[in-house]
Design an enzyme around this catalytic site. Structure first.
Site, PDB file in Angstrom:
ATOM      1  N   ASP A 271       0.818  -1.221   0.000  1.00  0.00           N
ATOM      2  CA  ASP A 271       0.000   0.000   0.000  1.00  0.00           C
ATOM      3  C   ASP A 271       0.852   1.271   0.000  1.00  0.00           C
ATOM      4  OD1 ASP A 271      -2.036  -1.794   0.204  1.00  0.00           O
ATOM      5  OD2 ASP A 271      -2.352  -1.493   2.351  1.00  0.00           O
TER       6      ASP A 271
HETATM    7  N1  LIG Z   1       1.776   1.516  10.524  1.00  0.00           N
HETATM    8  C1  LIG Z   1       0.589   1.486  11.113  1.00  0.00           C
HETATM    9  O1  LIG Z   1       0.390   2.099  12.160  1.00  0.00           O
HETATM   10  C2  LIG Z   1      -0.543   0.698  10.517  1.00  0.00           C
HETATM   11  C3  LIG Z   1      -1.463   0.086  11.353  1.00  0.00           C
HETATM   12  C4  LIG Z   1      -2.480  -0.666  10.749  1.00  0.00           C
HETATM   13  C5  LIG Z   1      -2.582  -0.740   9.365  1.00  0.00           C
HETATM   14  N2  LIG Z   1      -1.670  -0.119   8.589  1.00  0.00           N
HETATM   15  C6  LIG Z   1      -1.773  -0.236   7.133  1.00  0.00           C
HETATM   16  O2  LIG Z   1      -0.874  -1.261   6.719  1.00  0.00           O
HETATM   17  C7  LIG Z   1      -0.402  -0.950   5.416  1.00  0.00           C
HETATM   18  C8  LIG Z   1       1.085  -0.913   5.457  1.00  0.00           C
HETATM   19  O3  LIG Z   1       1.605  -0.915   4.147  1.00  0.00           O
HETATM   20  P1  LIG Z   1       2.810  -1.853   3.760  1.00  0.00           P
HETATM   21  O4  LIG Z   1       3.179  -1.522   2.367  1.00  0.00           O
HETATM   22  O5  LIG Z   1       3.835  -1.800   4.808  1.00  0.00           O
HETATM   23  O6  LIG Z   1       2.223  -3.317   3.852  1.00  0.00           O
HETATM   24  P2  LIG Z   1       0.998  -3.958   3.042  1.00  0.00           P
HETATM   25  O7  LIG Z   1       0.410  -2.984   2.112  1.00  0.00           O
HETATM   26  O8  LIG Z   1       0.145  -4.606   4.060  1.00  0.00           O
HETATM   27  O9  LIG Z   1       1.703  -5.060   2.145  1.00  0.00           O
HETATM   28  C9  LIG Z   1       2.519  -6.004   2.715  1.00  0.00           C
HETATM   29  C10 LIG Z   1       2.943  -6.942   1.617  1.00  0.00           C
HETATM   30  O10 LIG Z   1       3.954  -7.774   2.144  1.00  0.00           O
HETATM   31  C11 LIG Z   1       3.902  -9.013   1.479  1.00  0.00           C
HETATM   32  N3  LIG Z   1       4.364 -10.059   2.369  1.00  0.00           N
HETATM   33  C12 LIG Z   1       3.728 -10.651   3.401  1.00  0.00           C
HETATM   34  N4  LIG Z   1       4.487 -11.590   3.959  1.00  0.00           N
HETATM   35  C13 LIG Z   1       5.630 -11.616   3.260  1.00  0.00           C
HETATM   36  C14 LIG Z   1       6.819 -12.396   3.354  1.00  0.00           C
HETATM   37  N5  LIG Z   1       6.975 -13.348   4.293  1.00  0.00           N
HETATM   38  N6  LIG Z   1       7.827 -12.154   2.472  1.00  0.00           N
HETATM   39  C15 LIG Z   1       7.679 -11.204   1.522  1.00  0.00           C
HETATM   40  N7  LIG Z   1       6.587 -10.461   1.390  1.00  0.00           N
HETATM   41  C16 LIG Z   1       5.565 -10.666   2.257  1.00  0.00           C
HETATM   42  C17 LIG Z   1       2.487  -9.226   1.073  1.00  0.00           C
HETATM   43  O11 LIG Z   1       2.452  -9.679  -0.289  1.00  0.00           O
HETATM   44  P3  LIG Z   1       2.509 -11.240  -0.597  1.00  0.00           P
HETATM   45  O12 LIG Z   1       1.407 -11.852   0.142  1.00  0.00           O
HETATM   46  O13 LIG Z   1       2.435 -11.301  -2.081  1.00  0.00           O
HETATM   47  O14 LIG Z   1       3.856 -11.698  -0.116  1.00  0.00           O
HETATM   48  C18 LIG Z   1       1.834  -7.837   1.161  1.00  0.00           C
HETATM   49  O15 LIG Z   1       1.339  -7.397  -0.061  1.00  0.00           O
HETATM   50  C19 LIG Z   1      -0.989   0.383   5.016  1.00  0.00           C
HETATM   51  O16 LIG Z   1      -2.150   0.175   4.263  1.00  0.00           O
HETATM   52  C20 LIG Z   1      -1.348   0.969   6.363  1.00  0.00           C
HETATM   53  O17 LIG Z   1      -2.402   1.875   6.278  1.00  0.00           O
HETATM   54  C21 LIG Z   1      -0.620   0.556   9.136  1.00  0.00           C
END
Ligand SMILES: NC(=O)c1ccc[n+]([C@@H]2O[C@H](COP(=O)([O-])OP(=O)(O)OC[C@H]3O[C@@H](n4cnc5c(N)ncnc54)[C@H](OP(=O)(O)O)[C@@H]3O)[C@@H](O)[C@H]2O)c1
Ligand SMILES: NC(=O)c1ccc[n+]([C@@H]2O[C@H](COP(=O)([O-])OP(=O)(O)OC[C@H]3O[C@@H](n4cnc5c(N)ncnc54)[C@H](OP(=O)(O)O)[C@@H]3O)[C@@H](O)[C@H]2O)c1
Ligand SMILES: NC(=O)c1ccc[n+]([C@@H]2O[C@H](COP(=O)([O-])OP(=O)(O)OC[C@H]3O[C@@H](n4cnc5c(N)ncnc54)[C@H](O)[C@@H]3O)[C@@H](O)[C@H]2O)c1
Ligand SMILES: NC(=O)c1ccc[n+]([C@@H]2O[C@H](COP(=O)([O-])OP(=O)(O)OC[C@H]3O[C@@H](n4cnc5c(N)ncnc54)[C@H](O)[C@@H]3O)[C@@H](O)[C@H]2O)c1
Lengths: 468, 356, 96, 356, 468, 96
Positions: A394
């Site tokens: 994201d």
């Molecule tokens: N920081 C905060 O406070 C917080 C709190 C709650 C929610 N959020 C939300 O979380 C999101 C964070 O964004 P982000 O880009 O960090 O993460 P993300 O959008 O959740 O994407 C994480 C990606 O990591 C991949 N992944 C998972 N396990 C893996 C592994 N073992 N090895 C390699 N890849 C792996 C997944 O793809 P695959 O499955 O294809 O591997 C997934 O698409 C945002 O939407 C944010 O709003 C943030």
């Protein structure tokens, strides 16, 4: 054997050795260019030596000299011009074109030899393989260039042809070898040979046409190995060892290379060829989306990273999920030791808790001065050679810049604005927001599908072995 | 030009301040005059001089309430001081009564604890997240300070100090933050939550996941209230687990409901002397009293820590000020609040009024 | 089977083995350059084109020589040049 | 069979105990009866019941002082209670006067702060090391607790919290331990010492090294007292450095001498409001008063922490008990102290008496 | 050429190919054994085919058959017995012995051919190289076995001989080749050949005797390459392609291997040989002490670790000084993934502050359950395959067990009681206590001299590439 | 120079190249086994011993055959067996 002949043979032997050495040097990016030059030099010597043989023989007709000189000049000129002008992206089709004419030349030598000494196994093989290569390579080249449609083409009757043509080729070959058409230059023989050549050319077309564009590099490599073999056959026909050696060398190394390339794309050669006679492109990769994305190997990623001047790492939740922070730090340190400027772009909401990435990176011992915040990272992005996105989704989704998606309005890290992007994640799966990410299918993006821990340690190993 | 007034908090023990000097320039760029009640930031280590240097004006309470069209606070201000037409921004935790009061006072009130949690665009205004993050960190540090042994494992010539075993119940923002911090200090940390995705999140911090079976995902990313029967089963099993740990930090909440009771008095009985229990949710632990520290007969220190961010006011205020600022930047058009009920964020956050 | 043929066969087999051995753990990024380099090597067919000039006569023969030489020369010259261009990008960076 | 008596400490604020239940079995294996003064371990979270379970006998003070041939304590016990011929083991920090008192009482006294520091075989008895290790860890935790901002760098949606900048002056055992702990919590740590080998040791913990030039290696692995001129130069330069940090922990000592003054009042003036200074050596910081916490006019909290191990009594007592036990195992032959002036360790440690 | 001859030649070609494949498979520990078996099988076929040639010729005298059979039986028996009985540690000298007889056999074939067809370049080279190899290998074998003193021997007149012998050999060769001694079997020729053989044998002795025992493996490998070349020369003499191919193969691969071995020991081949004619052993390694210690490469360490069942890591202050904790954890994790049981033995005073190692290992993310305290580690030590000592010195110094040293009385981690020990540190330098450590020169200890960070990441890379 | 000799020379050179190429990045621990394996391969000299039996006559000739055969056989048999023994230690462990 005269001393002259012996000397020529010794020169040929030396040339062949240089070809081997040249290919050997091509195994590593560091020496590759030297290898190519060595090979080219040896080639010049071989041709020169052969011209000396010709001159020494003293029986060559002036017209033959003329034809030879004119043909060589023309071919060299065209080859040079094409090679000089071609765009980086169009190189594969050019290689395929050169391969086509190489195969054609080998086939023509077979034809010539046939007119002198009649059919023999090498001659027949030469014509068949050379013919298939010629037409097949042209089609492959055309597909890549967009002259022939890239998608698999299945025309009516294709199936019939794919069975009929080989049968016809086999039958014609047997007839020729058993002297079915009379002696050298005998009319029947010529007709048989013409038929054989025609069938081979047709087969080349039917073989390549149904294969999808994505598989073309593998097919070109295979046809390249074919040409090598055809040249070796021409060598047998002419009794020339340097042709045999060089041809066999290319035949074998081409075959290995074809296998390596197919392996790197996670395809089996059998699948590609057999697939060519039936299914199309979809087989490459898992889902349709994954198919559209360009998939990388550890070696590719390693070379891209090792030869970059500036790399930005964009970590995301996947890094945490894989607990790959130590492996990431290791890779970054290795790159830094090689003189690459590496820093980490930490998105404020990467991960699942505030400061999630900070906790991870600190655990791995990444110094704070290697961390850049989003604004700085984005400012530096256009000068960044590689954005290495590790398990982030994201926070690098360009959809956030447009209204209407679940992440709209969230500031993102502009990984898509780096010169090239390497994404490490396990699949085309979604992140927290549950939406597709067009970054993954962008043309400058390569996807490395694997668990981040494994992926990063493999890339590190690859950097070490490839560019030491 | 409208003015924003930074209120000095009135509730006892509340040491935070709504705006810190570092965001004053941002507010001014957004087109506001910034008024600060004298001494508003003192308890959070932000002296008036710092505000002055940043471009704010220090005023008395009367001028502030009288002159500022926008008022920024942390906790609820006294309603009697608010004038009609004011735009109030705070962490108001509104209930029906308070909302009624504000409406009666004809105040437009925005409560930042109402920011939609799962909306990506609203993350910068999410004050619950920013404050709970502080609370989680603080809870771990407080635990390390209160626990009179080592957190990390140390093998020394004077014997081996075993690592502290920390159990974090509820792995929302605060819980995860506590887990991360306790792990940094070298404790062996176990996390527990009823939302299934929280399990992966606990593991992503390198902590162990306690799995008691059962799940309780609710709406909007929150947990649901468990049935009485589920709760009893959970408590029994947790009782056994609690006794195996030296530190227990509880953060479990459900929206709208009372915090679930997770650690009962009998559960505490089996803990070692010197153990520490911190109840962030103020209600997860049977014996805990808000803002009080008790020591049980068997030597377990139980801390009711309902407002930990207020005990780390410098960090908490800075984060909160960013949230307020991001919200204002979202709402202001040319220095004037442009209220819009169709905006998803405003619809959730603005609890009374709506025409400035 | 003639002695010459057997000798040629030996050379052929050994060259095949050499071809297999000479390709080691090539990085994927070098696959295309390596393919192109191998492609250039079979440009040795130009030597074959020279040899058939030895016995060429008649318009058809000359035409054959012409076309063969043109094809082969294009293969050789174009092949080496294009390979070299591909390899340019592996030039060591200045600051390293 | 001789008895060892575990004394209940009498000095105010001293919450440690000399022997913890976990080493009681080891003492019994060494051939001793273990007597524990009632409530001796209570302040360190070791209830009498725990001693009882471990095989010790709980007694009153009179029986203890009357009946036990060997007495284990932490701080100096009252001399008037000691009878002639007793063997006393403690952290006595003996000066001439006290040694005289003990000699007069005809007590054989062993002071574990006298263990030779550089002797490999004596490391298990080195109570200074074990206690300073606790003190260093505690100082870092105390600093994190007192400092009302984050120690680690955190990039969040509500802004970026910068890491705390920690300066540790004096990188002996306590200093290194503080450095390691502060680094674990994510602070940016700089260490400073005048012994040249300490620089590599600071770096070996991943911290930055502050190098002001000059060196002051003394004997036995300790530092030497600097000349007045050197000291002034050091203070001036340190003054500039201190202002750049949020946390300063001082641990510099020289054997026999007063702790060097490193941080002057003017140095503190330039620190940010909310900064924290902890003076472990009780003398490195001009304004610090032992066991007192002051807040300067510009908002710097100065903690005089002369006896931090006593504020983490469970860990400190456990380590100390191991030291005492190792010493006893070294001295006892068949359950009886076999005093031997030629033994390097005994020669250093035993300050009065010598024939049991 | 008859079909029979052609068939035999084809068999030979296949055998040669199998030799190549066999050696190829020897590159990796996983396939090495298969490679050796393939090679052995091909060898059997080659010998059988040659016997068939003999039988088919029908002109072989019964006595010749007898001599052949008896010789083969005797040689095979002795070879088998020696190979079966030899201790692991005595294998190098046995290989050298086998090499000696191989070289001898090649030389004898040269002699035989000389008696038939007189002198030719291959024959002369065969006798010279074979002779040098025979005596040189015997001396090398004797040195390793302790029959000849292992230290470099410089006898009086050695320098004169090293110059005189090659001159004599050259002169005799020229005489032979220019027909100086009459035709085949001519008495003069025989004398010249005998002289040449004698000079070659003597040269082999003078070449190897002055080289120290530590360099013997490299010398043996070099002599092995010599034998290959001698066999190839015998092949030229006999006109037998399989001898030529196999001989050349061994000659070349032996040469490469010799270079690799010399590189691995940080010696240059030139140094060893030239050094042999002057200086002795000391050159190997830096200080005298470092010389006495056995030095390891990353590859050695990697294979020892990868094929161990149980590894104990003993970290010390050097780990902290190098800040190599992340690299150590990486290596341990990799080994664990391969099924190796890895744990860390933490000494109470390792490092420079209480719990120093704990702080480091925790930073790297080593789980607590992988840490063992000193007592447990020592109890498990005899069952431990490898103790990996990283930057630790005093805490593993066996001198602590005896009174009278600076560390006496301190409990230590009994790394010396593990089956083998790998020590990573930069030099033979002292630790805190400032005393020597006999662990480093123990026979089961290998020293890897490097900064711990570099060393550990190199070992990790080696594990990945070697046994990946 | 005879055709045969030239052919032999080609084979020789190509085999040399093969020998160079076939040894890749061998782990140090395999150096000794690999040396031993190469040592076994030149045991092909046994085939040479067989060939000289073809033309051997006279006691001296037979003796020569005997000694050559004995030497060569020892090289072959001992070489392969000892190599195999060295390689035993690389057997994959059971539990892996
Ligand atoms: N920081 C905060 O406070 C917080 C709190 C709650 C929610 N959020 C939300 O979380 C999101 C964070 O964004 P982000 O880009 O960090 O993460 P993300 O959008 O959740 O994407 C994480 C990606 O990591 C991949 N992944 C998972 N396990 C893996 C592994 N073992 N090895 C390699 N890849 C792996 C997944 O793809 P695959 O499955 O294809 O591997 C997934 O698409 C945002 O939407 C944010 O709003 C943030
Ligand atoms: N734990 C404590 O509380 C404490 C406090 C003070 C003193 N001590 C004493 O310190 C000693 C600790 O023993 P130890 O075995 O841990 O350490 P040590 O005996 O001091 O040995 C450390 C070794 O690490 C090597 N080394 C240094 N830098 C290195 C690098 N970058 N890479 C690889 N190796 C490196 C050094 O050898 P090279 O130079 O050859 O590399 C040195 O011999 C004991 O004598 C103990 O009594 C302990
Ligand atoms: N999009 C974003 O950037 C963002 C940012 C922060 C939080 N969030 C989401 O907001 C949601 C709420 O987070 P929060 O920290 O405010 O939650 P909260 O304070 O309401 O509750 C804390 C935790 O307690 C848990 N809990 C409730 N009842 C329990 C029980 N009986 N036993 C055990 N655990 C129990 C909840 O599952 C929750 O994880 C989460 O889904 C979080 O991921 C999203
Ligand atoms: N052998 C062992 O196992 C072992 C164990 C513990 C300690 N030691 C050694 O004992 C020695 C003393 O350690 P300690 O912690 O008790 O020392 P300490 O308490 O006496 O002093 C603390 C530190 O303050 C430093 N210091 C003194 N004056 C200073 C000044 N003006 N400015 C800055 N720093 C100053 C000292 O160098 C020392 O590092 C050290 O050498 C240590 O390595 C050895």
């Amino acid at each position: 054997m005269s001393a002259f002949d012996a000397a020529i043979r010794l020169v040929y032997l030396a040339v062949a050795s240089c070809f081997v050495l040249g290919l050997h040097l091509m195994n590593s990016p560091v020496t590759a260019r030297r290898g190519n030059l060595l090979s080219a030099g040896a080639m010049a010597v071989a041709v020169a030596a052969t011209v000396v043989v010709l001159a020494e023989a003293g029986v060559v007709r002036p017209w033959a000299w003329g034809a030879l000189a004119a043909g060589t000049a023309l071919g060299a000129g065209v080859g040079l011009a094409l090679a000089r002008r071609v765009l980086m992206t169009a190189m594969p089709q050019l290689v395929s074109l050169f391969n086509a004419v190489g195969g054609g030349a080998a086939a023509l030598i077979g034809v010539h030899d046939f007119t002198r000494h009649g059919a023999s196994l090498p001659v027949v093989l030469d014509v068949v393989i050379g013919g298939v290569t010629f037409s097949g390579s042209l089609v492959a080249s055309g597909k890549l260039q967009g002259l022939v449609p890239g998608r698999p083409i299945v025309f009516p009757g294709a199936r019939v042809l794919t069975v009929a043509l080989p049968l016809a080729m086999a039958a014609l070959s047997v007839l020729l070898l058993t002297g079915g058409g009379g002696g050298p230059g005998g009319g029947g023989g010529v007709a048989l040979l013409a038929g054989l050549a025609a069938a081979s050319l047709a087969f080349g077309v039917t073989m390549v046409t149904p294969i999808g564009g994505a598989d073309m590099p593998v097919v070109i490599s295979l046809l390249n190995a074919f040409t090598g073999t055809a040249v070796a056959m021409a060598g047998f026909a002419l009794g020339n060892t340097v042709l045999i050696t060089a041809g066999a060398l290319v035949g074998a190394s081409g075959a290995i290379l074809t296998k390596l390339m197919a392996d790197a794309m996670n395809r089996s050669l059998g699948n590609i060829i057999a697939g060519g006679f039936g299914t199309g492109d979809e087989a490459a990769g898992g889902s349709a989306a994954q198919g559209r994305a360009r998939s990388l190997s550890a070696d590719d990623a390693a070379i891209q990273l090792a030869y970059a001047a500036k790399v930005v790492v964009v970590p995301g939740y996947g890094l945490a999920a894989a607990q790959a922070q130590h492996q990431l730090h290791d890779l970054a340190e290795l790159l830094e030791r090689r003189g690459v400027d590496v820093f980490y772009a930490v998105h404020p909401v990467a991960g699942r808790m505030p400061g999630h990435m900070n906790v991870l990176l600190a655990e791995a011992g990444v110094p704070y001065d290697r961390l850049a915040d989003m604004e700085d990272a984005n400012a530096a992005m256009p000068q960044t050679d590689v954005a290495l996105v590790v398990g982030a989704n994201d926070v690098v989704n360009p959809a956030a810049r447009r209204p209407g998606s679940a992440v709209s309005g969230m500031p993102i890290i502009d990984a898509d604005r780096a010169r090239s992007v390497i994404v490490v994640k396990r699949s085309m799966g979604h992140g927290y927001a549950g939406i597709d990410n067009e970054l993954y299918t962008a043309p400058n993006t390569g996807m490395y599908f694997a668990d981040a821990k494994k992926a990063l340690s493999d890339i590190t190993a690859a950097v070490k072995t490839l560019v030491g | 030009m409208l003015s924003i007034g930074i209120v000095k908090e009135t509730i006892a023990g509340e040491r935070r301040v709504a705006i810190t000097p570092d965001v004053v320039p941002r507010l001014r760029r957004a087109g506001l005059r910034v008024l600060v009640e004298a001494g508003a930031g003192a308890a959070a280590w932000f002296p008036d001089s710092a505000y002055g240097e940043a471009g704010a004006e220090i005023t008395g309470a009367d001028e502030l309430y009288g002159g500022a069209e926008i008022l920024a606070c942390v906790d609820r201000p006294r309603t009697d001081r608010l004038r009609a037409g004011r735009f109030l921004i705070g962490l108001l935790h509104p209930d029906a009564a308070y909302t009624g009061e504000l409406a009666a006072a004809q105040v437009t009130a925005a409560s930042l604890d109402r920011v939609p949690r799962t909306l990506s665009a609203a993350q910068a205004m999410d004050a619950l997240t920013s404050q709970e993050n502080v609370a989680g960190y603080r809870a771990a540090v407080l635990a390390a300070h209160t626990y009179e042994r080592f957190f990390p494992l140390l093998v020394t010539a004077a014997g081996t100090a075993p690592p502290a075993r920390v159990l974090v119940l509820g792995a929302g923002v605060a819980g995860l933050s506590a887990i991360g911090t306790a792990r940094r200090l070298g404790a062996v940390v176990t996390g527990y939550d009823i939302r299934p995705e929280a399990r992966a999140e606990i593991a992503s911090l390198g902590a162990a996941v306690l799995d008691l079976g059962g799940e309780g995902a609710g709406e909007g990313g929150y947990a649901r209230t468990l049935s009485e029967h589920e709760q009893q089963a959970q408590r029994d099993e947790l009782g056994r687990q609690v006794a195996r740990h030296d530190i227990v930090i509880t953060t479990a909440r459900v929206p709208g409901g009372r915090p679930p009771l997770l650690v009962t008095e009998t559960g505490l009985k089996d803990m070692r002397p010197g153990s520490v229990v911190i109840d962030l949710a103020c209600g997860n632990v049977e014996t805990s009293r808000p803002e009080e520290t008790l020591v049980t007969g068997n030597g377990v220190t139980v801390i009711g820590a309902g407002n930990l961010p207020a005990t780390m006011p410098a960090a908490a205020s800075t984060a909160y000020a960013h949230n307020v600022c991001a919200f204002l930047e979202h709402v202001l058009r040319d220095g004037v609040p442009a209220l819009d009920r169709t905006d998803e964020i405003q619809a959730a956050v603005i609890i009374t009024g709506g025409a400035a | 089977m003639s002695v010459q043929l057997l000798a040629d066969l030996s050379v052929f087999v050994l060259s095949l083995l050499l071809g297999f051995e000479v390709i080691g753990r090539v990085p994927t990024t070098l696959h295309t350059p390596l393919m192109s380099a191998a492609n250039s090597v079979h440009g040795i067919v130009l030597a074959g084109a020279v040899i058939i000039a030895l016995t060429a006569d008649g318009v058809l023969g000359y035409a054959l020589v012409f076309v063969t030489a043109a094809f082969a020369a294009m293969n050789v010259v174009g092949g080496y040049v294009v390979t070299d261009r591909m390899l340019e990008m592996f030039q060591p960076r200045g600051e390293k």
